[in-house]
Design an enzyme around this catalytic site. Structure first.
Site, PDB file in Angstrom:
ATOM      1  N   ASP A 403       0.849  -1.193   0.000  1.00  0.00           N
ATOM      2  CA  ASP A 403       0.000   0.000   0.000  1.00  0.00           C
ATOM      3  C   ASP A 403       0.888   1.247   0.000  1.00  0.00           C
ATOM      4  OD1 ASP A 403      -2.320   1.487   0.059  1.00  0.00           O
ATOM      5  OD2 ASP A 403      -2.721   1.160   2.187  1.00  0.00           O
ATOM      6  N   GLU A 406       2.642   4.828  -4.211  1.00  0.00           N
ATOM      7  CA  GLU A 406       2.649   5.694  -5.400  1.00  0.00           C
ATOM      8  C   GLU A 406       4.000   6.390  -5.625  1.00  0.00           C
ATOM      9  OE1 GLU A 406      -0.948   4.306  -4.382  1.00  0.00           O
ATOM     10  OE2 GLU A 406       0.098   5.697  -3.055  1.00  0.00           O
ATOM     11  N   ASP A 478      -8.824   3.338  -2.433  1.00  0.00           N
ATOM     12  CA  ASP A 478      -9.759   3.825  -1.413  1.00  0.00           C
ATOM     13  C   ASP A 478     -11.048   4.357  -2.028  1.00  0.00           C
ATOM     14  OD1 ASP A 478      -7.764   3.152   0.300  1.00  0.00           O
ATOM     15  OD2 ASP A 478      -7.127   5.187   0.735  1.00  0.00           O
TER      16      ASP A 478
END
Length: 766
Positions: A403, A406, A478
């Site tokens: 997670d 990015e 999300d």
């Protein structure tokens, strides 16, 4: 930029074209895949996405009056001034023509701008100057698909997007230019022609698919080289197969990973986890995995365990394993900046973290506070990170969930000039590394699981680039507990599948905000047929485990999780074939029925493999819906056995406990008996649901977790039927535990696949 075309020089793999100011190159991967390339940077970086080696392609290059032509058996390439490249059929019909960008930028007065600003409106963007841009004509009936996880509807025509992996906390809406993944690949489909384009550029790039100018689209980038692949084909299936051949395909996962997963950010202690695990079994909700979010770590430090809330974590994981669960833990890339913390100390000692432009250790804030970021772009760092996976594997963890990669950060985005170590120990700046950061983290994670576990790795990632499907599976990040996000889940997952990401899912029920009983009931109906099936929600939101509402919801939820487990052999077969063909498991209708124009923009139905159509309800209060059944086939209602002719819309009742589901005539669906988790019982006899028609089906049987299948260690059964007359043949017989026999059920009005547990029994003859 390029100027007039001057000359060309052919060689064994393509043609170098000389212009007034620069050179360009046309080369061939196959006779259907053309690479268009020109160097724009001092240093050329090898592709992170492309794995296919070029084949020997016969071509002829000729000088015409105003252009050169390069012809293969399947394609004609025409190169003009300014390195404008057209693609035609060998007999000269235009497939895709390059053009120039018209200036349709909206202009407003100073007074208008002031008024917009006062009300908080954003101002129209000025036309941007990119390092390069490629403009191509749009046919009036052209449709655009793919581009990864972008928001909006199935057909991307009329939208504009950016490729820049982004963790955006706002509610994702149709107009969002970017999300977590950058997959700069799309498929164009129009009458008589289908093609794909893949821009292999990891810098920030842009795709305007007819938003600025209805007659053309363009793609552009702020850095990197001009480097794109044109893929020609007869059908969309050809394009998907060629693209996934170019960038790699999703490998067959362990079978348990295709079961149901339960998760929540907020399972803080071992008691929380065990309560959920025990309640699942008590409520008879089949479940294969419980996920541990960030709270299991010690102060959010990666590769640690919170010993305050987990007195003996290894024992807890062992107990879960004995109950049939496979624990999965989250891992973020941000490493806490803390003296004495071994992961930080090792990274500092070896220079494994990113540096600022001033050559100082780059620090930002993530969950553990001040944190540093590993240079996953470097193989030494990947090997180090791979070795760290052993901590989790030795603890009893069965999969890793990457997670925040990015990479996300709390004190603003990483500056463009942050420095990472690259493959050859040179420097790659963040502006070029950003979109491949999650890709390279997934590479490192897979390396560790192959080394220390040995089974097919189960790795989830949020951020990705083209080709990440070789290392990981995906979820869409999300989302929110709103109907708009349930509606968006279908086109989003279908476009991910068309973009090579066959193994993907959304957070069932929604991650943020508060779900409702009705929304959760409808979402589990979509989730049970999505490739990845996980209920996940955020701390502080309404709990959304199946038992959190009422008895009706619990029974509906159980019905669809059980449906998933009955269909597991079918879904597993879809994955087996996907590794061979690249075709996704969850598909838009037009991938299977490309000649039926009615399927081109259906956003609220999808197919699972070749044989199932799901038509879920995705609007509040709806108990009856219109369903389109594609032409060229007959269809059976999965629940009632009622038969319908294709090429028509039908109206189906859909009370809260019913998702309209249809099976194509000719199908032979393999079904498992009900289990609470994969492997709970040995499947000695397989149930075959036969839907009269004409069809062939291949079913695969193996151990469900090792790599033996790659060396032929599986059984393949060919089921052929002609209007209910079934033949069973062994195509491959290399797995040591063949089925003893088959229960055959002929489905018709009033008799369905799940109406009873068995049918006519056929002993399997070796």
């Amino acid at each position: 930029m390029f100027g007039r075309l001057l000359s060309f020089e052919p060689d064994a793999t393509g043609v170098t074209v000389k212009f007034e100011h620069k050179e360009g190159r046309i080369s061939f991967i196959t006779d259907r895949i053309v690479r268009v390339y020109s160097s724009m940077e001092e240093k050329h970086r090898p592709s992170r996405a492309v794995v296919q080696e070029p084949k020997k392609v016969d071509f002829q290059a000729r000088q015409q009056k105003e252009f050169i032509t390069i012809k293969t058996k399947k394609l004609l390439v025409r190169v003009r001034d300014e390195f404008q490249v057209d693609f035609l059929t060998p007999d000269g019909r235009m497939i895709s023509e390059q053009s120039v960008r018209s200036d349709n930028t909206q202009t407003i007065t100073k007074e208008q701008a002031e008024l917009l600003a006062k009300e908080g409106h954003s101002l129209p963007k000025e036309k941007e100057a990119h390092k390069f841009e490629v403009v191509r004509m749009l046919h009036p009936k052209e449709h655009i698909y793919g581009l990864g996880d972008k928001t909006g509807f199935l057909d991307k025509r009329g939208y504009a997007y950016e490729m820049w992996n982004s963790d955006i906390p706002d509610t994702h809406a149709d107009f969002f230019p970017s999300l977590y993944k950058s997959v700069p690949f799309f498929i164009s489909m129009r009458p008589h022609f289908t093609y794909g384009i893949f821009l292999d550029n990891t810098s920030k790039s842009y795709f305007d698919m007819g938003k600025e100018d209805a007659d053309s689209y363009y793609f552009a980038a702020d850095g990197g080289d001009l480097d794109y692949y044109f893929i020609a084909g007869e059908t969309m299936r050809d394009i998907v197969g060629a693209y996934t051949g170019l960038t790699g395909r999703t490998a067959l996962p362990q079978k348990w990973t295709l079961g149901y997963h339960q998760s929540r950010w907020g399972y803080i202690t071992e008691d929380d986890i065990m309560d959920v695990a025990e309640k699942m079994r008590q409520c008879r909700i089949p479940c294969d995995s419980i996920h541990f979010d960030i709270d299991y770590m010690d102060a959010f430090k990666v590769f640690t365990w919170n010993r305050k809330n987990y007195k003996d974590p290894k024992k807890t994981l062992q107990k879960l394993t004995e109950m049939g669960y496979k624990p999965v833990t989250i891992i973020d890339p941000g490493v806490k900046k803390e003296d004495g913390y071994d992961v930080y100390e090792e990274g500092i000692k070896n220079g494994y973290f990113a540096f600022s432009a001033e050559n100082e250790l780059y620090v930002n804030e993530v969950w553990p506070g001040d944190a540093v970021f590993p240079s996953f772009t470097n193989p030494k760092v990947r090997s180090w990170w791979a070795d760290k996976q052993k901590f989790l594997i030795d603890m009893g963890v069965r999969g890793v969930w990457n997670d925040m990669n990015e990479p996300a950060s709390f004190k603003g985005p990483l500056p463009d000039d942050v420095q990472f170590a690259d493959e050859d120990d040179t420097v790659i700046l963040h502006k070029d590394a950003h979109n491949i950061y999650g890709h390279c983290m997934a590479m490192a994670t897979k390396e560790g699981w192959l080394k220390y576990d040995g089974r097919r790795p189960f790795i989830i990632t949020r951020a990705a680039y083209a080709g990440t499907q070789r290392y990981s599976m995906f979820w869409t990040g999300d989302n929110q507990s709103i109907w708009a996000h349930l509606q968006m889940a279908i086109p989003q997952l279908c476009n991910l599948g068309l973009s090579g990401f066959s193994y993907a899912g959304t957070d069932v029920g929604g991650f943020g905000a508060d779900t409702t009983k009705e929304l959760l009931a409808r979402w589990v109906q979509v989730g049970c047929l999505s490739p990845f099936f996980r209920n996940h929600s955020a701390q502080g939101t309404r709990r959304q485990e199946p038992w959190q509402f009422d008895k009706e919801l619990l029974e509906i939820y159980r019905k669809y999780v059980e449906l998933r487990y009955h269909l597991l052999p079918y879904i597993y077969d879809c994955f087996f074939e996907s590794e061979q063909t690249g075709l996704p498991i969850m598909r838009p209708l037009m991938l299977n029925f490309e000649k039926d124009a009615e399927t081109y923009e259906i956003n609220d139905e999808f197919m699972v493999g070749e044989w199932l159509i799901a038509a879920p309800v995705v609007t509040q209060g709806t108990t009856m819906r219109l369903v389109y059944l594609p032409e060229g086939a007959m269809w059976y209602d999965f629940w009632t056995g009622e038969k319908y002719k294709g090429g028509q819309y039908i109206t189906k009742k859909a009370p809260l406990d019913t998702m309209p589901l249809f099976v194509r005539a000719g199908a032979v669906l393999p079904l498992y008996p009900l289990m609470q988790y994969v492997g709970e019982k040995e499947v000695e006899d397989l149930t075959l649901a036969v839907y009269p028609g004409i069809g062939n089906y291949i079913h695969y049987q193996d151990d469900g977790e090792s790599f033996a299948y790659k060396k032929g260690g599986y059984n393949a059964y060919v089921f052929s039927q002609n209007n209910g007359r079934l033949q069973i043949k062994d195509a491959v017989k290399n797995y040591e535990k063949p089925y003893k026999g088959f229960y055959v059920k002929i489905c018709r009005d009033g008799v369905t696949a799940l109406s009873d547990v068995s049918g006519e029994y056929l002993k399997h003859e070796e």
